[in-house]
Structures are given as structure tokens and as C-alpha cells.
Design a protein around this motif. Structure first.
Motif, PDB file in Angstrom:
ATOM      1  N   TYR A 185       0.833  -1.209   0.000  1.00  0.00           N
ATOM      2  CA  TYR A 185       0.000   0.000   0.000  1.00  0.00           C
ATOM      3  C   TYR A 185       0.863   1.253   0.000  1.00  0.00           C
ATOM      4  N   LEU A 186       1.939   1.248   0.773  1.00  0.00           N
ATOM      5  CA  LEU A 186       2.837   2.404   0.811  1.00  0.00           C
ATOM      6  C   LEU A 186       3.463   2.655  -0.558  1.00  0.00           C
ATOM      7  N   VAL A 187       3.848   1.580  -1.237  1.00  0.00           N
ATOM      8  CA  VAL A 187       4.418   1.728  -2.580  1.00  0.00           C
ATOM      9  C   VAL A 187       3.379   2.310  -3.533  1.00  0.00           C
ATOM     10  N   PHE A 188       2.148   1.773  -3.481  1.00  0.00           N
ATOM     11  CA  PHE A 188       1.068   2.273  -4.337  1.00  0.00           C
ATOM     12  C   PHE A 188       0.808   3.742  -4.077  1.00  0.00           C
ATOM     13  N   TRP A 189       0.708   4.129  -2.809  1.00  0.00           N
ATOM     14  CA  TRP A 189       0.382   5.512  -2.441  1.00  0.00           C
ATOM     15  C   TRP A 189       1.499   6.466  -2.823  1.00  0.00           C
ATOM     16  N   ALA A 190       2.748   6.087  -2.567  1.00  0.00           N
ATOM     17  CA  ALA A 190       3.885   6.951  -2.891  1.00  0.00           C
ATOM     18  C   ALA A 190       4.033   7.123  -4.392  1.00  0.00           C
ATOM     19  N   VAL A 191       3.930   6.022  -5.150  1.00  0.00           N
ATOM     20  CA  VAL A 191       4.061   6.102  -6.608  1.00  0.00           C
ATOM     21  C   VAL A 191       2.937   6.946  -7.200  1.00  0.00           C
ATOM     22  N   LEU A 192       1.727   6.774  -6.701  1.00  0.00           N
ATOM     23  CA  LEU A 192       0.582   7.543  -7.205  1.00  0.00           C
ATOM     24  C   LEU A 192       0.801   9.043  -7.020  1.00  0.00           C
ATOM     25  N   ASN A 193       1.283   9.436  -5.844  1.00  0.00           N
ATOM     26  CA  ASN A 193       1.512  10.852  -5.578  1.00  0.00           C
ATOM     27  C   ASN A 193       2.701  11.395  -6.358  1.00  0.00           C
ATOM     28  N   LEU A 194       3.765  10.622  -6.477  1.00  0.00           N
ATOM     29  CA  LEU A 194       4.919  11.071  -7.245  1.00  0.00           C
ATOM     30  C   LEU A 194       4.581  11.227  -8.725  1.00  0.00           C
ATOM     31  N   LEU A 195       3.765  10.326  -9.257  1.00  0.00           N
ATOM     32  CA  LEU A 195       3.322  10.462 -10.642  1.00  0.00           C
ATOM     33  C   LEU A 195       2.458  11.713 -10.815  1.00  0.00           C
ATOM     34  N   THR A 196       1.621  11.987  -9.820  1.00  0.00           N
ATOM     35  CA  THR A 196       0.789  13.188  -9.875  1.00  0.00           C
ATOM     36  C   THR A 196       1.658  14.440  -9.881  1.00  0.00           C
ATOM     37  N   PHE A 197       2.692  14.463  -9.040  1.00  0.00           N
ATOM     38  CA  PHE A 197       3.615  15.588  -9.034  1.00  0.00           C
ATOM     39  C   PHE A 197       4.262  15.758 -10.405  1.00  0.00           C
ATOM     40  N   THR A 198       4.678  14.656 -11.006  1.00  0.00           N
ATOM     41  CA  THR A 198       5.341  14.707 -12.307  1.00  0.00           C
ATOM     42  C   THR A 198       4.419  15.288 -13.377  1.00  0.00           C
ATOM     43  N   VAL A 199       3.168  14.855 -13.364  1.00  0.00           N
ATOM     44  CA  VAL A 199       2.198  15.378 -14.330  1.00  0.00           C
ATOM     45  C   VAL A 199       1.978  16.879 -14.129  1.00  0.00           C
ATOM     46  N   MET A 200       1.868  17.307 -12.882  1.00  0.00           N
ATOM     47  CA  MET A 200       1.646  18.724 -12.610  1.00  0.00           C
ATOM     48  C   MET A 200       2.835  19.570 -13.047  1.00  0.00           C
ATOM     49  N   VAL A 201       4.041  19.093 -12.790  1.00  0.00           N
ATOM     50  CA  VAL A 201       5.234  19.819 -13.232  1.00  0.00           C
ATOM     51  C   VAL A 201       5.264  19.925 -14.753  1.00  0.00           C
ATOM     52  N   ALA A 202       4.889  18.847 -15.444  1.00  0.00           N
ATOM     53  CA  ALA A 202       4.860  18.864 -16.906  1.00  0.00           C
ATOM     54  C   ALA A 202       3.825  19.865 -17.422  1.00  0.00           C
ATOM     55  N   VAL A 203       2.654  19.908 -16.779  1.00  0.00           N
ATOM     56  CA  VAL A 203       1.600  20.839 -17.194  1.00  0.00           C
ATOM     57  C   VAL A 203       2.054  22.283 -17.017  1.00  0.00           C
ATOM     58  N   TYR A 204       2.634  22.587 -15.860  1.00  0.00           N
ATOM     59  CA  TYR A 204       3.070  23.957 -15.604  1.00  0.00           C
ATOM     60  C   TYR A 204       4.257  24.350 -16.489  1.00  0.00           C
ATOM     61  N   THR A 205       5.111  23.393 -16.820  1.00  0.00           N
ATOM     62  CA  THR A 205       6.214  23.686 -17.729  1.00  0.00           C
ATOM     63  C   THR A 205       5.684  24.062 -19.112  1.00  0.00           C
ATOM     64  N   ARG A 206       4.679  23.337 -19.575  1.00  0.00           N
ATOM     65  CA  ARG A 206       4.064  23.651 -20.869  1.00  0.00           C
ATOM     66  C   ARG A 206       3.397  25.022 -20.839  1.00  0.00           C
ATOM     67  N   ILE A 207       2.753  25.346 -19.728  1.00  0.00           N
ATOM     68  CA  ILE A 207       2.109  26.649 -19.602  1.00  0.00           C
ATOM     69  C   ILE A 207       3.141  27.772 -19.618  1.00  0.00           C
ATOM     70  N   PHE A 208       4.250  27.577 -18.899  1.00  0.00           N
ATOM     71  CA  PHE A 208       5.290  28.592 -18.852  1.00  0.00           C
ATOM     72  C   PHE A 208       5.858  28.869 -20.240  1.00  0.00           C
ATOM     73  N   ILE A 209       6.099  27.803 -21.007  1.00  0.00           N
ATOM     74  CA  ILE A 209       6.636  27.973 -22.360  1.00  0.00           C
ATOM     75  C   ILE A 209       5.652  28.747 -23.225  1.00  0.00           C
ATOM     76  N   TYR A 210       4.368  28.417 -23.090  1.00  0.00           N
ATOM     77  CA  TYR A 210       3.340  29.096 -23.887  1.00  0.00           C
ATOM     78  C   TYR A 210       3.233  30.572 -23.509  1.00  0.00           C
ATOM     79  N   VAL A 211       3.183  30.856 -22.204  1.00  0.00           N
ATOM     80  CA  VAL A 211       3.050  32.248 -21.758  1.00  0.00           C
ATOM     81  C   VAL A 211       4.250  33.073 -22.196  1.00  0.00           C
ATOM     82  N   ARG A 212       5.431  32.491 -22.126  1.00  0.00           N
ATOM     83  CA  ARG A 212       6.639  33.216 -22.522  1.00  0.00           C
ATOM     84  C   ARG A 212       6.604  33.574 -24.005  1.00  0.00           C
ATOM     85  N   ARG A 213       6.168  32.636 -24.842  1.00  0.00           N
ATOM     86  CA  ARG A 213       6.083  32.919 -26.270  1.00  0.00           C
ATOM     87  C   ARG A 213       4.980  33.924 -26.563  1.00  0.00           C
ATOM     88  N   LYS A 214       3.867  33.776 -25.872  1.00  0.00           N
ATOM     89  CA  LYS A 214       2.725  34.657 -26.117  1.00  0.00           C
ATOM     90  C   LYS A 214       3.023  36.085 -25.711  1.00  0.00           C
TER      91      LYS A 214
END
Length: 346
Positions: A185-214
């Protein structure tokens, strides 16, 4: 398969490398005292954020509702830690299995609510920033449904261990940091949250690139420049909240992952330090709000200086005439008191 549902908490702690002290050591007293102080500040600060969003009509938009829900998750985290402070140290041995699952479930639920809420904020910002809008066109009804959904998922994930995914019936799977939790359960919970962090960082990185160009293509018209500045400032505030969350919680999640995968790893040495680091996140968000958002900062001052504002309005709008020297003196004292109180709150 033998289940130990009638065993006490000490039985599971003795099987793991984690021990329960019989007496209050000076270190335990210091940790609990600091924990109670931090919890008090967390509860006060996040209530202040929620109250500011409620009373200020400028914050009645989806992004601020989600930020308010994040404050509610932090408030719940402060209450969870407060409950933990009164059920830790020598008090742990007095807990039943059900009571121990309640203690851990509260913390798990608050963290899950924060993670899912941050994901919702990231998606909301992705939707609005790519159209260079300040606020989403999401209806209030959908925002309410989204918030309810966030808490339902958080509560379910917090209840999963008590519903069967534990080591009560499989002692070989008991973890060291949470002796009644299953390592899987600890492995499942930790991996789930770390993957969520990774997705959020990717989303915000894409937004930053777009805002900078815009931003390079936008004209220098005053209204457009101000609009761009508002969008970027709000984006910076959200990213600071996300960055603080990742910094505070990632070490603890990595430690949980090691506890679930590596039986020989010494995870208990850093457990308390990472727990304190994670707790600090719950009072960082209100500080970020007040630092980055002038409207939020002004609303905080208005709430904290409410008695002063009332005194000023009473003196200005009561319709009384100061015709005597005594009345004039009282008017000046009232005015000076208002000025002193106002500067004290800045």
C-alpha cells in the motif's frame, strides 16, 4: 491466514523496528510542543484565507474557489496533525487498531485532498492560460461538483487501509514507518503521488513555455499589458504553491517508497524530520497568498483590523457634531487610535 484484529498497537510496533517509548523524553516534549504551535498557526492562517475568499467578491471565481479548497485541505491537515500530537509518543500504546487507523487516515486524507486539488488547479490554469483568460468559464455548479469529487476520492483513499489493505492479516508485509500498513500500500500511495507531481510539473512547464512565447507577441497597449501582468502574477502564485508542496512532501514520499521496497533501509532516522517538513507546507500557502496577491493581502488586513475599521466608520458616519473642546479632544483621540491600529496591522 491468521488475522490479529484483537491485538494492540504495541504488538505491531514490536514486530517492526519502530519502538514506543514508555515515558516522555525531553525530545518528545519538544516535538509535541513545536507541533502544537505549528498546528495552531496552520489552523488560524488557513481559516483566514478561507474567510478572505468568502467575503471578497473579487475572489468569487473558480481558481479562487479551488485555492480556498486547498486552504480547506491545509486546515484539515492542521487538525489531523493536532490529533496526531495528542496520540503520539507514550500515548500511542493506548490506541486500539481502529484508533490508529483513524489517526493515520486523517493525515492520508488531507494529503490526498491537497494533491488532487493541486491537479485540479493545474488543469484549470492550463485551460485558462492557453486562451489568455484570467478566470475560467466553469460554472459554480461544476466547481462545487469538482470540490465534492476531490473530497470523496480523498476520503476513500484514506479509508483503504482500514478496509483491508493492511498487514493485520499478513505480518510479513508490515512496514517500519507505519507498522500496521502494508508495504504494498505504501508503494502504491507513494508512486501515485509522485506520478501526480510529475504530471503537474509537466503541465506547468508547458504553460510557462506558452506564456513566454505569447508575451513577446502581445502589443504594448496599457490594458493588454496590465492583463498580461495579472495573468502571469496569478500563474507565479500557483507555481510557488506547487513548488513548495513538492519540496515539502517529496522527501517523505521517497522515504515511504524506500520503506515499502527496501526492508533493510534505515528510514526511521529521518522520519520525524521529514514529517516536520511536510507539516510546514500547510502554513506556507497562506504566506504565499499574502506575499503574491495584493488583494488577498489587503483583505487579510481588513479582517484583522475589523475592530479598527468599525471604530473609524462609527466616528465618521455617526452624524455627531463636536461643538465643545472635550468633544473635539475625544474626536482626535479616536482618530489617532485608528491611525495607530491601522499601522500596526500593516
Amino acid at each position: 491466514m491468521v488475522c490479529h484484529n484483537n491485538a494492540n498497537v504495541s504488538f505491531f510496533y514490536n514486530l517492526s523496528k519502530k519502538s514506543i517509548s514508555d515515558t516522555w523524553r525531553p525530545k518528545d516534549v519538544v516535538v509535541v510542543s513545536l507541533g502544537l504551535l505549528v498546528c495552531a498557526f496552520v489552523i488560524f492562517a488557513n481559516i483566514l484565507v478561507m474567510l478572505a475568499i468568502f467575503i471578497n467578491r473579487r475572489f468569487h471565481y473558480p481558481i479562487y474557489y479551488l485555492l480556498g479548497n486547498l486552504a480547506a485541505a491545509d486546515l484539515f491537515s492542521g487538525i489531523s496533525y493536532l490529533y496526531l500530537m495528542f496520540h503520539t509518543g507514550p500515548w500511542t500504546s493506548k490506541l486500539s487498531i481502529h484508533g490508529w487507523f483513524v489517526r493515520q487516515g486523517l493525515i492520508d486524507t488531507s494529503l490526498t485532498a491537497s494533491v488532487i486539488n493541486l491537479m485540479a488547479i493545474a488543469l484549470e490554469r492550463h485551460q485558462t492560460i492557453f486562451t489568455m483568460q484570467l478566470h475560467s468559464k466553469m460554472t459554480n455548479h461544476r466547481v462545487v461538483l469538482l470540490i465534492v469529487g476531490i473530497w470523496l476520492i480523498a476520503i476513500v483513499l484514506g479509508l483503504v487501509p482500514s478496509m483491508g489493505w493492511s498487514c493485520v492479516c499478513n505480518l510479513q508485509q508490515c512496514s517500519n514507518m507505519a507498522p500496521l500498513y502494508s508495504r504494498s500500500y505504501l508503494v502504491f500511495w507513494a508512486v501515485l503521488n509522485l506520478l501526480t507531481f510529475t504530471v503537474m510539473v509537466a503541465v506547468y512547464t508547458r504553460i510557462f513555455i506558452y506564456v513566454r512565447r505569447k508575451s513577446h507577441r502581445m502589443s504594448q497597449h496599457t490594458s493588454q499589458a496590465k492583463h498580461k501582468e495579472t495573468v502571469v502574477n496569478l500563474m507565479k502564485t500557483v507555481v510557488m504553491i506547487l513548488g513548495c508542496f513538492v519540496v515539502c512532501w517529496t522527501p517523505g514520499l521517497v522515504l515511504l517508497l524506500l520503506d515499502g521496497l527496501c526492508e533493510s533501509c534505515d528510514v526511521l532516522t529521518y522520519e520525524k524530520f521529514f514529517l516536520v517538513l511536510a507539516e510546514c507546507n500547510s502554513f506556507m500557502n497562506p504566506i504565499i497568498y499574502s506575499y503574491r496577491d495584493k488583494d488577498m493581502r489587503d483583505t487579510f488586513k481588513r479582517i484583522l483590523c475589523f475592530p479598527c475599521v468599525g471604530s473609524q466608520q462609527e466616528g465618521e458616519h455617526s452624524g455627531a457634531h463636536f461643538n465643545t473642546l472635550e468633544q473635539e479632544r475625544r474626536r482626535r483621540v479616536l482618530q489617532e487610535s485608528w491611525v495607530v491600529c491601522r499601522f500596526a496591522c500593516i
